[in-house]
Enzyme design. Structure first.
Site, mmCIF file in Angstrom:
data_model
loop_
_atom_site.group_PDB
_atom_site.id
_atom_site.type_symbol
_atom_site.label_atom_id
_atom_site.label_comp_id
_atom_site.label_asym_id
_atom_site.label_seq_id
_atom_site.Cartn_x
_atom_site.Cartn_y
_atom_site.Cartn_z
ATOM 1 N N GLY A 38 -5.436 -2.366 1.025
ATOM 2 C CA GLY A 38 -4.578 -1.730 2.169
ATOM 3 C C GLY A 38 -3.818 -0.620 1.781
ATOM 4 O O GLY A 38 -4.579 0.126 0.920
ATOM 5 N N CYS A 39 -2.845 -0.189 2.058
ATOM 6 C CA CYS A 39 -1.968 1.069 1.747
ATOM 7 C C CYS A 39 -2.027 1.365 0.455
ATOM 8 O O CYS A 39 -1.339 0.378 -0.467
ATOM 9 C CB CYS A 39 -0.735 1.000 2.378
ATOM 10 S SG CYS A 39 0.414 2.213 2.001
ATOM 11 N N PHE A 40 -2.286 2.561 -0.004
ATOM 12 C CA PHE A 40 -2.300 2.802 -1.659
ATOM 13 C C PHE A 40 -0.827 3.054 -2.031
ATOM 14 O O PHE A 40 -0.762 3.156 -3.414
ATOM 15 C CB PHE A 40 -3.368 3.551 -1.986
ATOM 16 C CG PHE A 40 -3.495 5.185 -1.351
ATOM 17 C CD1 PHE A 40 -2.492 5.681 -0.568
ATOM 18 C CD2 PHE A 40 -4.766 5.655 -1.374
ATOM 19 C CE1 PHE A 40 -2.565 6.773 0.178
ATOM 20 C CE2 PHE A 40 -4.876 6.901 -0.495
ATOM 21 C CZ PHE A 40 -3.643 7.197 0.164
#
Length: 208
Positions: A38-40
């Site tokens: 998901g979101c880094f």
């Protein structure tokens, strides 16, 4: 990632995710692992706090250099996943330990092509393996967790060969630490960090 919605929690408590039965520590002074969850912003914030981790870079894996930029990747049509490259000292932390944190607190490995309201293949759960050892350990660990029914649903994490890793734009680096009051960071990223601190306190830099 501005305006993203809630990512949702894990299906189990972190302490219920066991250590991998098969592990590997490369015979090198420095090794790298590329993980997508998901979101880094979130995954970078978690992994940079682990003792033995030398550096964490956000970026893109799974696509080509021509479209490895944030705006294009956000279209979901480039083949990339938001990923991090974790540079680590194998004498201090093993590949298996990195995977245990990945499956325990960094993201939900049972969500297909999404993390909560972050939807699209760019948010997929993936392990980009660069060696047969990495591939074997990751595959064995996924089997172990599925067979033990650790999660309520089956793991959908993809094992993909690492072709290249493209670093993200400068403003994404250390984003969570530089923007602690940003709503997404406060409500999505930092709870993952707190889970890490609670469940793996003896694995953290400076004792937490």
């Amino acid at each position: 990632m501005f305006g993203r919605g809630e990512s949702g929690g894990l299906c189990v408590l972190p302490h219920e995710v066991p250590a991998p039965e098969m592990d590997w520590a490369p015979d090198a002074k420095l090794a790298s692992a590329v993980l997508a969850g998901g979101c880094f912003w979130c995954t970078e914030a978690v992994f940079k706090r682990l003792d033995g981790v030398i550096d964490v870079k956000p970026g893109y894996a799974g696509g080509t250099a021509e479209t490895a930029d944030y705006q294009t990747v956000c279209s979901g049509r480039t083949g990339h996943a938001e990923a991090i490259r974790v540079d680590y000292d194998p004498t201090r932390i093993s590949y298996g330990r990195l995977l245990q944190v990945f499956f325990s607190v960094a993201h939900d490995p049972t969500q297909l092509d999404r993390q909560g309201n972050d939807v699209g293949p760019q948010y997929r759960s993936a392990i980009f393996w660069a060696s047969e050892e990495e591939k074997e350990v990751a595959a064995a660990y996924i089997r172990q967790l599925d067979e033990a029914q650790v999660f309520e649903s089956r793991i959908v994490t993809r094992l993909e060969p690492l072709q290249a890793f493209y670093e993200a734009e400068d403003y994404h680096h250390d984003y969570a630490d530089r923007n602690p009051m940003q709503p997404y960071i406060a409500f999505i990223s930092m709870p993952k960090v707190k889970k890490l601190q609670q469940s793996f306190s003896d694995w953290l830099k400076g004792g937490g």
